[in-house]
Design a protein around this motif. Structure first.
Motif, mmCIF file in Angstrom:
data_model
loop_
_atom_site.group_PDB
_atom_site.id
_atom_site.type_symbol
_atom_site.label_atom_id
_atom_site.label_comp_id
_atom_site.label_asym_id
_atom_site.label_seq_id
_atom_site.Cartn_x
_atom_site.Cartn_y
_atom_site.Cartn_z
ATOM 1 N N SER A 16 0.798 -0.828 -0.031
ATOM 2 C CA SER A 16 0.059 0.090 0.109
ATOM 3 C C SER A 16 0.992 1.207 0.066
ATOM 4 N N THR A 55 -2.422 3.946 -3.540
ATOM 5 C CA THR A 55 -2.383 2.746 -4.585
ATOM 6 C C THR A 55 -2.218 1.420 -3.714
ATOM 7 N N THR A 64 -3.680 -4.266 -9.365
ATOM 8 C CA THR A 64 -3.451 -2.980 -8.524
ATOM 9 C C THR A 64 -4.462 -1.886 -8.718
ATOM 10 N N SER A 65 -4.787 -1.171 -7.699
ATOM 11 C CA SER A 65 -5.858 -0.391 -7.687
ATOM 12 C C SER A 65 -5.432 1.002 -7.217
ATOM 13 N N VAL A 66 -5.652 2.372 -7.954
ATOM 14 C CA VAL A 66 -5.300 3.455 -7.758
ATOM 15 C C VAL A 66 -6.429 4.491 -7.568
ATOM 16 N N GLN A 114 -7.438 8.297 -6.786
ATOM 17 C CA GLN A 114 -7.075 9.640 -6.801
ATOM 18 C C GLN A 114 -8.137 10.675 -6.780
ATOM 19 N N THR A 134 -11.027 5.906 -9.497
ATOM 20 C CA THR A 134 -10.664 4.706 -9.019
ATOM 21 C C THR A 134 -10.264 4.022 -10.224
ATOM 22 N N SER A 181 -8.302 0.392 -11.916
ATOM 23 C CA SER A 181 -7.801 -0.866 -11.239
ATOM 24 C C SER A 181 -7.491 -1.879 -12.543
#
Length: 130
Positions: free
Chosen positions: A48, A62, A95-97, A99, A108, A110
């Motif tokens: 994370s 992230t 992976t998930s971002v 912002q 979001t 992913s």
């Protein structure tokens, strides 16, 4: 965990960046032959990262989950000491971002990777058992 503070003119700004991670590997011995053993490796990890620069809403978070597999050859020098050569490879990575765009809105993204290419991380280790 880290934090960066910088001074611009008379105003103080603080940029915070935090990173955390946790992972584990499992070693499953197979095919022992004399002092050698073929070992199957399986692993999982979670990481994370949070980046919160000073100023307008611009926080980025992230998170990554991954699994890996690999093979190792262990050579037992004595009943209590072994040396090994291991090759591990990613299998699936998610992976998930997230912002911040404004004070009330976030986006979001992913993505999931299935790793079919062999791109190993090679490690040589000594193991001592008591």
């Amino acid at each position: 965990v880290s934090a960066v503070e910088s001074v611009i003119g008379s105003a103080d700004t603080t940029d915070e960046i935090h990173r955390y991670g946790l992972g584990a590997n499992v070693r499953i011995p197979t095919l022992p032959r004399g002092g050698l053993a073929l070992v199957f490796l399986a692993g999982a990890s979670i990481t994370s990262s949070n980046n919160d620069p000073d100023g307008d809403p611009n926080h980025v978070s992230t998170t990554a989950l991954s699994t890996s597999w690999g093979l190792s050859i262990d050579w037992w020098i004595t009943p209590h000491v072994a040396v090994s050569a291991s090759a591990t490879n990613p299998l699936v990575t998610y992976t998930s971002v997230e912002q911040e765009i404004s004070a009330t809105e976030t986006t979001t993204q992913s993505i999931t990777f299935l790793e079919l290419a062999f791109s190993p991380r090679v490690a040589f280790m000594a193991h001592m058992y008591f």
